[in-house]
Design a protein around this motif. Structure first.
Motif, PDB file in Angstrom:
ATOM      1  N   SER A  58       0.828  -1.202   0.000  1.00 50.81           N
ATOM      2  CA  SER A  58       0.000   0.000   0.000  1.00 50.81           C
ATOM      3  C   SER A  58       0.864   1.254   0.000  1.00 50.81           C
ATOM      4  CB  SER A  58      -0.906   0.011   1.233  1.00 50.81           C
ATOM      5  OG  SER A  58      -1.559   1.253   1.373  1.00 50.81           O
ATOM      6  N   LEU A  59       0.377   2.294  -0.681  1.00 49.06           N
ATOM      7  CA  LEU A  59       1.041   3.598  -0.674  1.00 49.06           C
ATOM      8  C   LEU A  59       0.400   4.538   0.342  1.00 49.06           C
ATOM      9  CD1 LEU A  59       1.737   2.403  -3.561  1.00 49.06           C
ATOM     10  CD2 LEU A  59       1.850   4.760  -4.343  1.00 49.06           C
ATOM     11  N   GLU A  60      -0.696   4.094   0.978  1.00 53.35           N
ATOM     12  CA  GLU A  60      -1.484   4.950   1.871  1.00 53.35           C
ATOM     13  C   GLU A  60      -1.943   6.202   1.116  1.00 53.35           C
ATOM     14  OE1 GLU A  60      -3.669   5.856   5.033  1.00 53.35           O
ATOM     15  OE2 GLU A  60      -2.529   4.000   4.894  1.00 53.35           O
ATOM     16  N   LEU A  61      -2.543   5.965  -0.068  1.00 56.32           N
ATOM     17  CA  LEU A  61      -2.982   7.077  -0.911  1.00 56.32           C
ATOM     18  C   LEU A  61      -4.098   7.894  -0.276  1.00 56.32           C
ATOM     19  CD1 LEU A  61      -3.010   5.825  -4.618  1.00 56.32           C
ATOM     20  CD2 LEU A  61      -1.436   7.416  -3.523  1.00 56.32           C
ATOM     21  N   LYS A  62      -4.862   7.279   0.617  1.00 57.43           N
ATOM     22  CA  LYS A  62      -5.938   8.032   1.252  1.00 57.43           C
ATOM     23  C   LYS A  62      -5.379   9.228   2.008  1.00 57.43           C
ATOM     24  CE  LYS A  62     -10.234   7.461   3.800  1.00 57.43           C
ATOM     25  NZ  LYS A  62     -11.165   6.506   4.432  1.00 57.43           N
ATOM     26  N   THR A  63      -4.180   9.054   2.587  1.00 53.30           N
ATOM     27  CA  THR A  63      -3.520  10.163   3.285  1.00 53.30           C
ATOM     28  C   THR A  63      -2.839  11.102   2.296  1.00 53.30           C
ATOM     29  OG1 THR A  63      -3.164   8.853   5.281  1.00 53.30           O
ATOM     30  CG2 THR A  63      -1.750  10.765   4.965  1.00 53.30           C
ATOM     31  N   LEU A  64      -2.070  10.545   1.360  1.00 52.26           N
ATOM     32  CA  LEU A  64      -1.337  11.374   0.404  1.00 52.26           C
ATOM     33  C   LEU A  64      -2.274  12.161  -0.511  1.00 52.26           C
ATOM     34  CD1 LEU A  64       1.574   8.996  -0.707  1.00 52.26           C
ATOM     35  CD2 LEU A  64       1.616  10.805   1.025  1.00 52.26           C
ATOM     36  N   ALA A  65      -3.478  11.639  -0.740  1.00 51.22           N
ATOM     37  CA  ALA A  65      -4.422  12.308  -1.649  1.00 51.22           C
ATOM     38  C   ALA A  65      -4.832  13.687  -1.162  1.00 51.22           C
ATOM     39  CB  ALA A  65      -5.665  11.444  -1.842  1.00 51.22           C
ATOM     40  N   GLN A  66      -4.600  13.978   0.124  1.00 54.36           N
ATOM     41  CA  GLN A  66      -4.898  15.319   0.626  1.00 54.36           C
ATOM     42  C   GLN A  66      -4.078  16.374  -0.116  1.00 54.36           C
ATOM     43  OE1 GLN A  66      -5.612  15.271   5.246  1.00 54.36           O
ATOM     44  NE2 GLN A  66      -3.970  13.828   4.776  1.00 54.36           N
ATOM     45  N   LEU A  67      -2.889  15.999  -0.574  1.00 53.48           N
ATOM     46  CA  LEU A  67      -2.012  16.959  -1.256  1.00 53.48           C
ATOM     47  C   LEU A  67      -2.634  17.468  -2.557  1.00 53.48           C
ATOM     48  CD1 LEU A  67       1.229  15.008  -0.468  1.00 53.48           C
ATOM     49  CD2 LEU A  67       0.842  17.377   0.230  1.00 53.48           C
ATOM     50  N   PRO A  68      -3.005  16.595  -3.508  1.00 52.56           N
ATOM     51  CA  PRO A  68      -3.648  17.120  -4.718  1.00 52.56           C
ATOM     52  C   PRO A  68      -5.052  17.655  -4.463  1.00 52.56           C
ATOM     53  CG  PRO A  68      -3.582  14.725  -4.784  1.00 52.56           C
ATOM     54  CD  PRO A  68      -2.748  15.147  -3.613  1.00 52.56           C
ATOM     55  N   GLU A  69      -5.775  17.042  -3.529  1.00 50.57           N
ATOM     56  CA  GLU A  69      -7.153  17.472  -3.299  1.00 50.57           C
ATOM     57  C   GLU A  69      -7.211  18.903  -2.775  1.00 50.57           C
ATOM     58  OE1 GLU A  69     -10.934  15.799  -0.796  1.00 50.57           O
ATOM     59  OE2 GLU A  69      -9.960  14.596  -2.307  1.00 50.57           O
ATOM     60  N   ILE A  70      -6.345  19.242  -1.841  1.00 50.95           N
ATOM     61  CA  ILE A  70      -6.356  20.580  -1.247  1.00 50.95           C
ATOM     62  C   ILE A  70      -5.711  21.608  -2.172  1.00 50.95           C
ATOM     63  CG2 ILE A  70      -5.383  21.966   0.649  1.00 50.95           C
ATOM     64  CD1 ILE A  70      -5.853  19.522   2.469  1.00 50.95           C
ATOM     65  N   THR A  71      -4.674  21.202  -2.905  1.00 56.30           N
ATOM     66  CA  THR A  71      -3.954  22.168  -3.748  1.00 56.30           C
ATOM     67  C   THR A  71      -4.509  22.265  -5.165  1.00 56.30           C
ATOM     68  OG1 THR A  71      -2.317  20.540  -4.525  1.00 56.30           O
ATOM     69  CG2 THR A  71      -1.827  21.709  -2.459  1.00 56.30           C
ATOM     70  N   GLY A  72      -5.441  21.368  -5.534  1.00 57.00           N
ATOM     71  CA  GLY A  72      -6.038  21.424  -6.868  1.00 57.00           C
ATOM     72  C   GLY A  72      -5.327  20.580  -7.902  1.00 57.00           C
ATOM     73  N   GLY A  73      -4.441  19.685  -7.465  1.00 55.84           N
ATOM     74  CA  GLY A  73      -3.691  18.850  -8.398  1.00 55.84           C
ATOM     75  C   GLY A  73      -4.440  17.594  -8.804  1.00 55.84           C
ATOM     76  N   ASP A  74      -3.697  16.631  -9.349  1.00 58.12           N
ATOM     77  CA  ASP A  74      -4.303  15.392  -9.839  1.00 58.12           C
ATOM     78  C   ASP A  74      -3.638  14.194  -9.179  1.00 58.12           C
ATOM     79  OD1 ASP A  74      -5.992  13.755 -11.325  1.00 58.12           O
ATOM     80  OD2 ASP A  74      -5.677  14.911 -13.157  1.00 58.12           O
ATOM     81  N   LEU A  75      -4.287  13.036  -9.279  1.00 55.02           N
ATOM     82  CA  LEU A  75      -3.768  11.818  -8.681  1.00 55.02           C
ATOM     83  C   LEU A  75      -4.016  10.646  -9.620  1.00 55.02           C
ATOM     84  CD1 LEU A  75      -4.094  10.603  -5.028  1.00 55.02           C
ATOM     85  CD2 LEU A  75      -4.808   9.094  -6.873  1.00 55.02           C
ATOM     86  N   PHE A  76      -2.964   9.853  -9.835  1.00 51.43           N
ATOM     87  CA  PHE A  76      -3.064   8.649 -10.654  1.00 51.43           C
ATOM     88  C   PHE A  76      -2.465   7.478  -9.888  1.00 51.43           C
ATOM     89  CE2 PHE A  76      -3.181  12.109 -13.634  1.00 51.43           C
ATOM     90  CZ  PHE A  76      -4.013  11.691 -14.656  1.00 51.43           C
ATOM     91  N   TYR A  77      -3.061   6.311 -10.059  1.00 57.21           N
ATOM     92  CA  TYR A  77      -2.522   5.061  -9.505  1.00 57.21           C
ATOM     93  C   TYR A  77      -2.465   4.098 -10.675  1.00 57.21           C
ATOM     94  CZ  TYR A  77      -2.108   1.006  -6.368  1.00 57.21           C
ATOM     95  OH  TYR A  77      -1.683  -0.123  -5.710  1.00 57.21           O
ATOM     96  N   VAL A  78      -1.273   3.860 -11.198  1.00 61.20           N
ATOM     97  CA  VAL A  78      -1.151   3.222 -12.505  1.00 61.20           C
ATOM     98  C   VAL A  78      -0.156   2.071 -12.479  1.00 61.20           C
ATOM     99  CG1 VAL A  78      -1.691   5.382 -13.697  1.00 61.20           C
ATOM    100  CG2 VAL A  78       0.695   4.820 -13.206  1.00 61.20           C
ATOM    101  N   ASP A  79      -0.272   1.203 -13.487  1.00 64.04           N
ATOM    102  CA  ASP A  79       0.790   0.227 -13.709  1.00 64.04           C
ATOM    103  C   ASP A  79       1.734   0.802 -14.764  1.00 64.04           C
ATOM    104  OD1 ASP A  79      -0.345  -0.224 -16.252  1.00 64.04           O
ATOM    105  OD2 ASP A  79      -1.567  -1.875 -15.502  1.00 64.04           O
ATOM    106  N   LEU A  80       2.776   0.068 -15.092  1.00 64.84           N
ATOM    107  CA  LEU A  80       3.809   0.609 -15.979  1.00 64.84           C
ATOM    108  C   LEU A  80       3.264   0.991 -17.352  1.00 64.84           C
ATOM    109  CD1 LEU A  80       6.846  -1.701 -15.125  1.00 64.84           C
ATOM    110  CD2 LEU A  80       6.473   0.671 -14.462  1.00 64.84           C
ATOM    111  N   SER A  81       2.285   0.249 -17.836  1.00 62.48           N
ATOM    112  CA  SER A  81       1.755   0.525 -19.175  1.00 62.48           C
ATOM    113  C   SER A  81       0.988   1.845 -19.236  1.00 62.48           C
ATOM    114  CB  SER A  81       0.841  -0.618 -19.626  1.00 62.48           C
ATOM    115  OG  SER A  81      -0.317  -0.683 -18.806  1.00 62.48           O
ATOM    116  N   GLU A  82       0.574   2.368 -18.068  1.00 66.25           N
ATOM    117  CA  GLU A  82      -0.221   3.596 -18.027  1.00 66.25           C
ATOM    118  C   GLU A  82       0.592   4.823 -17.617  1.00 66.25           C
ATOM    119  OE1 GLU A  82      -4.483   1.857 -16.500  1.00 66.25           O
ATOM    120  OE2 GLU A  82      -2.790   1.773 -15.115  1.00 66.25           O
ATOM    121  N   LEU A  83       1.879   4.630 -17.339  1.00 67.04           N
ATOM    122  CA  LEU A  83       2.715   5.725 -16.848  1.00 67.04           C
ATOM    123  C   LEU A  83       2.762   6.902 -17.810  1.00 67.04           C
ATOM    124  CD1 LEU A  83       6.010   4.454 -15.169  1.00 67.04           C
ATOM    125  CD2 LEU A  83       4.427   6.181 -14.317  1.00 67.04           C
TER     126      LEU A  83
END
Length: 523
Positions: free
Chosen positions: A299-324
């Motif tokens: 786990s990356l603990e994205l639920k916690t890290l997601a506060q960064l893009p959510e509050i600042t207006g950024g974006d979030l992706f969780y991808v495998d290598l083919s989607e990078l």
């Protein structure tokens, strides 16, 4: 300028909420057609002292011998006396207002600027070795090549992190390395980075036009090492971004933060609150954070890290290598409009606002005239709000709706854009169903499902299935809307299946899917 606001019932408003039963009334502001006008309205806007509505028509102004010039607010009825010196010659809503900054453009500390920088915070911990790191490196190199053609004047910097953090110069020299106890002291990290001579004197000159090829070679040589000091790297990246005049921070990682301040190993309350505080600081600074999380076994603990893009207006992706590569393209190709953006919806008493979507994955209600912070504002954003008539409204009456958008431009000036539209009240159900925008309603349902999924996957699924049934009756011809809802239902089913299998990455998948749905980004 193309129309930025649209309503689920076209230009009509039901005389009673009973007319459409379970079909929500939605207003949506889309920024994909937004263009910053070179024409401006001089002076500050004239604002109603009660509800905050901005005067948009000179013809609404009257003259009284005793009080002078005034206007009756069309939203709340308040009589507002006007200072004649505040009156512009005309009001062109395609132009908008510009309030000059009181801060020098070169003040990168306290001053908040749109900026033109990209700071990459790159995870080079042991779990990134092999194909993951190679994929990230190639995607980052492709981004640098694209920037050299479209954003050659952008400033660029790199901070890598594993058990220590390193700041690089374009020629590959490590100009700052922090390790050990300092990684647990954010203020000490800030001081070290802020006082670094290269960061202070050279980073503000590192345009991609002059250093792009050197950066590409440096990125290509990077190798994976040990632990994951993600929190300290973000602290350093924030100071680097401020030094470069603010801009975007791109976080690339595949593992949980487990070294230094912000460690999420064990998920302590202190670790979780650290990222919320950091996100608030970055929003204040006008810095936008994007995250590309690379899927793995843990786990990356994205639920916690997601506060960064959510509050600042950024974006979030969780991808495998083919989607990078695609995720990099979507982030870097999303044009930035402004920073520290806020939105406010003004409606008369006949209308009650309820939910708002498009501002993140957390459920949010909105009150009449309430200002909502958006952080960074890009062209991929769309904000939707649900409303309903509070009582039976007179047929054929015109009911106005005003949306105010405020943001900081690249010179730290305050920009104010007002969008206004009148809705005609009708008691004819056929007229409402004929003008129904099923695609808009489906998109709103997807955003609402994204908010519900945070705590209850099945509730999110129910929101979509209920909307399918409602649209099947009210808009049976809306095939595209039904297909969209069906696709998102399948994605929720896939998330639930991963949870039932007990996969460690299931929580990250929930967060990433919620974020994608909230942005209305289709798979």
């Amino acid at each position: 300028m193309a129309r930025m606001i649209k309503f689920s019932t076209g230009d009509k408003l039901p005389a009673s909420e009973k007319l459409l039963k379970d079909i929500p009334l939605i207003g949506e502001v889309s920024f994909d057609t937004f263009e910053e006008s070179k024409e401006i309205i001089k002076g500050k806007p004239i604002v109603c002292s009660n509800c905050g509505a901005i005067l948009t028509r000179i013809e609404l102004i009257s003259m009284d011998p005793k009080v002078g010039k005034y206007f009756n607010c069309q939203y709340c009825g308040t009589v507002n006396v006007i200072d004649p010196s505040d009156l512009p010659d005309h009001i062109d809503l395609d132009a908008g207002w510009l309030i000059p900054s009181e801060v020098s453009k070169t003040d990168f500390g306290a001053g908040i600027q749109k900026g033109n920088s990209l700071i990459a915070a790159l995870d080079v911990s042991g779990s990134m070795s092999g194909a993951k790191l190679e994929g990230v490196k190639q995607s980052l190199i492709s981004t640098l090549k694209a920037y050299s053609k479209t954003k050659a004047d952008a400033l660029f910097g790199i901070v890598t992190f594993e058990s220590s953090l390193r700041i690089y110069s374009p020629d590959g020299e490590v100009v700052e390395q922090l390790t050990g106890d300092i990684l647990y002291d954010p203020k000490a990290i800030e001081r070290a980075v802020a006082n670094n001579s290269w960061v202070k004197n050279q980073l503000p000159k590192m345009t991609i036009k002059t250093t792009g090829k050197s950066w590409q070679q440096t990125v290509q040589k990077m190798q994976a090492m040990s632990s994951t000091a993600l929190g300290p790297a973000l602290v350093a990246a924030r100071i680097m971004s401020l030094t470069a005049g603010t801009g975007r921070i791109l976080l690339l990682t595949d593992g949980m933060a487990n070294q230094g301040i912000g460690s999420l190993s064990g998920a302590t309350p202190e670790g979780k609150s650290f990222y919320k505080q950091l996100a608030d600081e970055m929003k204040t600074n006008g810095i936008m954070v994007d995250i590309v999380g690379i899927a793995g076994q843990g786990s990356l603990e994205l639920k916690t890290l997601a506060q960064l893009p959510e509050i600042t207006g950024g974006d979030l992706f969780y991808v495998d290598l083919s989607e990078l590569s695609e995720s990099f393209s979507l982030i870097t190709g999303d044009e930035l409009i402004g920073r520290n953006a806020r939105i406010r919806v003004i409606v008369p008493e006949e209308i009650k606002l309820s939910n708002v979507s498009g501002i993140g994955t957390r459920s949010r209600r909105i009150d009449r005239g309430e200002e909502i912070a958006l952080g960074g504002l890009t062209k991929s954003r769309s904000i939707a709000f649900e409303f309903k008539p509070t009582k039976k409204v007179k047929k054929e009456k015109k009911v106005p709706v005003q949306v105010q958008i405020r943001y900081k431009d690249e010179d730290d000036n305050e920009r104010i854009k007002v969008i206004e539209q009148e809705l005609t009240v009708t008691d004819q159900k056929k007229d409402l169903e004929k003008s129904l925008d099923a695609d808009l309603i489906a998109g709103y349902a997807v955003q609402r499902a994204a908010q519900a999924m945070q705590d209850d996957r099945k509730k999110g699924k129910k929101i979509l299935s209920d909307m399918q049934a409602q649209l099947a009756t009210a808009a049976p011809q809306a095939k595209a809307a039904q297909e969209y809802l069906e696709e998102e239902l399948a994605e929720i089913d896939a998330v639930i299946a991963e949870e039932e299998e007990g996969l460690a990455r299931a929580d990250d998948r929930v967060q990433a899917e919620s974020y994608r749905m909230a942005k209305k980004r289709k798979k």
